[in-house]
Motif scaffolding. Sequence first.
Motif, PDB file in Angstrom:
ATOM      1  N   VAL A  48     -35.446 -65.717  15.770  1.00 46.92           N
ATOM      2  CA  VAL A  48     -34.818 -65.999  14.772  1.00 46.92           C
ATOM      3  C   VAL A  48     -33.199 -65.285  14.787  1.00 46.92           C
ATOM      4  N   GLY A  49     -32.244 -65.943  14.659  1.00 42.53           N
ATOM      5  CA  GLY A  49     -30.985 -65.278  14.863  1.00 42.53           C
ATOM      6  C   GLY A  49     -30.361 -65.214  13.421  1.00 42.53           C
ATOM      7  N   VAL A  50     -29.983 -63.886  13.298  1.00 40.29           N
ATOM      8  CA  VAL A  50     -29.240 -63.741  11.911  1.00 40.29           C
ATOM      9  C   VAL A  50     -27.836 -62.797  11.990  1.00 40.29           C
ATOM     10  N   VAL A  51     -26.913 -63.320  11.522  1.00 46.01           N
ATOM     11  CA  VAL A  51     -25.595 -62.641  11.298  1.00 46.01           C
ATOM     12  C   VAL A  51     -25.686 -61.302  10.488  1.00 46.01           C
ATOM     13  N   VAL A  52     -25.351 -60.169  10.711  1.00 44.50           N
ATOM     14  CA  VAL A  52     -25.711 -59.101   9.941  1.00 44.50           C
ATOM     15  C   VAL A  52     -24.309 -58.095  10.019  1.00 44.50           C
ATOM     16  N   SER A  53     -23.860 -57.555   8.881  1.00 45.53           N
ATOM     17  CA  SER A  53     -22.759 -56.775   8.766  1.00 45.53           C
ATOM     18  C   SER A  53     -23.265 -55.436   8.769  1.00 45.53           C
ATOM     19  N   VAL A  54     -22.979 -54.455   9.682  1.00 49.13           N
ATOM     20  CA  VAL A  54     -23.287 -53.112   9.587  1.00 49.13           C
ATOM     21  C   VAL A  54     -22.222 -52.215   9.420  1.00 49.13           C
ATOM     22  N   GLN A  55     -22.213 -51.285   8.425  1.00 49.31           N
ATOM     23  CA  GLN A  55     -21.296 -50.313   7.911  1.00 49.31           C
ATOM     24  C   GLN A  55     -21.445 -49.224   9.084  1.00 49.31           C
ATOM     25  N   LYS A  56     -20.828 -49.274  10.281  1.00 55.69           N
ATOM     26  CA  LYS A  56     -20.844 -48.281  11.227  1.00 55.69           C
ATOM     27  C   LYS A  56     -20.089 -46.970  10.909  1.00 55.69           C
TER      28      LYS A  56
ATOM     29  N   SER B  51     -47.484 -59.495  15.464  1.00 52.80           N
ATOM     30  CA  SER B  51     -46.208 -59.258  14.980  1.00 52.80           C
ATOM     31  C   SER B  51     -45.726 -57.886  14.496  1.00 52.80           C
ATOM     32  N   ASP B  52     -46.554 -57.188  13.853  1.00 52.88           N
ATOM     33  CA  ASP B  52     -46.252 -55.633  13.561  1.00 52.88           C
ATOM     34  C   ASP B  52     -45.961 -54.941  14.775  1.00 52.88           C
ATOM     35  N   LYS B  53     -46.751 -55.036  15.618  1.00 53.51           N
ATOM     36  CA  LYS B  53     -46.766 -54.534  16.960  1.00 53.51           C
ATOM     37  C   LYS B  53     -45.351 -54.934  17.872  1.00 53.51           C
ATOM     38  N   LYS B  54     -45.072 -56.052  17.861  1.00 58.91           N
ATOM     39  CA  LYS B  54     -43.715 -56.527  18.372  1.00 58.91           C
ATOM     40  C   LYS B  54     -42.659 -55.832  17.765  1.00 58.91           C
ATOM     41  N   THR B  55     -42.654 -55.795  16.355  1.00 57.62           N
ATOM     42  CA  THR B  55     -41.399 -55.194  15.625  1.00 57.62           C
ATOM     43  C   THR B  55     -41.281 -53.672  16.138  1.00 57.62           C
ATOM     44  N   LYS B  56     -42.666 -53.217  16.341  1.00 57.25           N
ATOM     45  CA  LYS B  56     -42.397 -51.642  16.385  1.00 57.25           C
ATOM     46  C   LYS B  56     -42.030 -51.340  17.985  1.00 57.25           C
ATOM     47  N   GLU B  57     -42.132 -52.413  18.656  1.00 54.24           N
ATOM     48  CA  GLU B  57     -41.709 -52.168  20.007  1.00 54.24           C
ATOM     49  C   GLU B  57     -40.233 -52.419  20.027  1.00 54.24           C
ATOM     50  N   TRP B  58     -39.437 -52.856  19.184  1.00 53.18           N
ATOM     51  CA  TRP B  58     -37.980 -53.268  18.916  1.00 53.18           C
ATOM     52  C   TRP B  58     -37.538 -54.203  20.138  1.00 53.18           C
ATOM     53  N   LEU B  59     -38.420 -55.359  19.743  1.00 51.93           N
ATOM     54  CA  LEU B  59     -38.106 -56.568  20.635  1.00 51.93           C
ATOM     55  C   LEU B  59     -36.890 -57.433  19.879  1.00 51.93           C
ATOM     56  N   TYR B  60     -35.649 -57.316  20.303  1.00 51.58           N
ATOM     57  CA  TYR B  60     -34.473 -57.996  19.907  1.00 51.58           C
ATOM     58  C   TYR B  60     -33.631 -58.070  20.799  1.00 51.58           C
ATOM     59  N   ASP B  61     -32.529 -58.902  20.663  1.00 47.12           N
ATOM     60  CA  ASP B  61     -31.139 -59.101  21.180  1.00 47.12           C
ATOM     61  C   ASP B  61     -30.253 -58.861  20.199  1.00 47.12           C
TER      62      ASP B  61
ATOM     63  N   VAL C 115     -28.165 -60.877  15.472  1.00 48.71           N
ATOM     64  CA  VAL C 115     -29.439 -60.236  15.977  1.00 48.71           C
ATOM     65  C   VAL C 115     -30.276 -61.291  16.238  1.00 48.71           C
ATOM     66  N   TYR C 116     -30.907 -61.233  17.403  1.00 48.31           N
ATOM     67  CA  TYR C 116     -32.309 -62.245  17.524  1.00 48.31           C
ATOM     68  C   TYR C 116     -33.628 -61.364  17.691  1.00 48.31           C
ATOM     69  N   SER C 117     -34.333 -61.762  16.424  1.00 47.17           N
ATOM     70  CA  SER C 117     -35.626 -61.179  16.347  1.00 47.17           C
ATOM     71  C   SER C 117     -36.679 -62.031  16.747  1.00 47.17           C
ATOM     72  N   TYR C 118     -37.774 -61.449  17.310  1.00 49.26           N
ATOM     73  CA  TYR C 118     -38.802 -62.196  17.965  1.00 49.26           C
ATOM     74  C   TYR C 118     -40.304 -61.883  17.414  1.00 49.26           C
ATOM     75  N   SER C 119     -40.836 -62.773  16.897  1.00 46.85           N
ATOM     76  CA  SER C 119     -42.054 -62.567  16.127  1.00 46.85           C
ATOM     77  C   SER C 119     -43.068 -63.864  16.079  1.00 46.85           C
ATOM     78  N   ASN C 120     -44.310 -63.607  15.966  1.00 45.50           N
ATOM     79  CA  ASN C 120     -45.083 -64.723  15.756  1.00 45.50           C
ATOM     80  C   ASN C 120     -45.110 -65.121  14.172  1.00 45.50           C
ATOM     81  N   VAL C 121     -44.384 -64.488  13.394  1.00 46.34           N
ATOM     82  CA  VAL C 121     -44.380 -65.028  11.857  1.00 46.34           C
ATOM     83  C   VAL C 121     -42.944 -64.971  11.788  1.00 46.34           C
TER      84      VAL C 121
END
Length: 160
Positions: free
Chosen positions: A132-140, A22-32, A48-54
């Motif tokens: 996992v899909g999460v709605v996030v507000s980003v202060q751009k 899971s940490d490796k997938k996070t470091k590879e920036w696997l998301y939509d 944001v859709y994040s992918y992980s085994n956990v």
Amino acid sequence: MKKLVLILVAVSLSLACMAKTSDKKTKEWLYDIECAGVGAQGTYLVKVYSYSNVQSKAQKQAVKNAVHGVLFKGVMGKGRECNSQRPLVKSDVASQHEDFFKNFFAEGGEYAKYASATGAPETSKVGSQYKVGVVVSVQKDQLRRDLEEAGIIKGLSSGF
């Protein structure tokens, strides 16, 4: 008793292996990332859709992925609801300031002050992973200003 200890050791090892993957997938920036609607002035509202085994790791990673997406991927539009947005940082700038971004995205890093999750996450199972899909507000706007002050990106008025 020995069987119980062996079972506990086996379970612990398998959980540790899953966490490393899971940490490796996070470091590879696997998301939509895509537009999730119109946010307040100076913000992007993204999904944001994040992918992980956990599952819990994917939820935690969503805010980090949202900021990363706004910086380096841009945001895909969604019909009439919102327009696509270009990334704030060009790829060559990212490689020139690799140490800055490594610290920026470190655990407890500066990225967290620019985004917050809103609403409940949507979770689905895709193969052996959780999506996992999460709605996030980003202060751009604030993110852009701070990156300009740090000398990472040029100001919008510098091109004229």
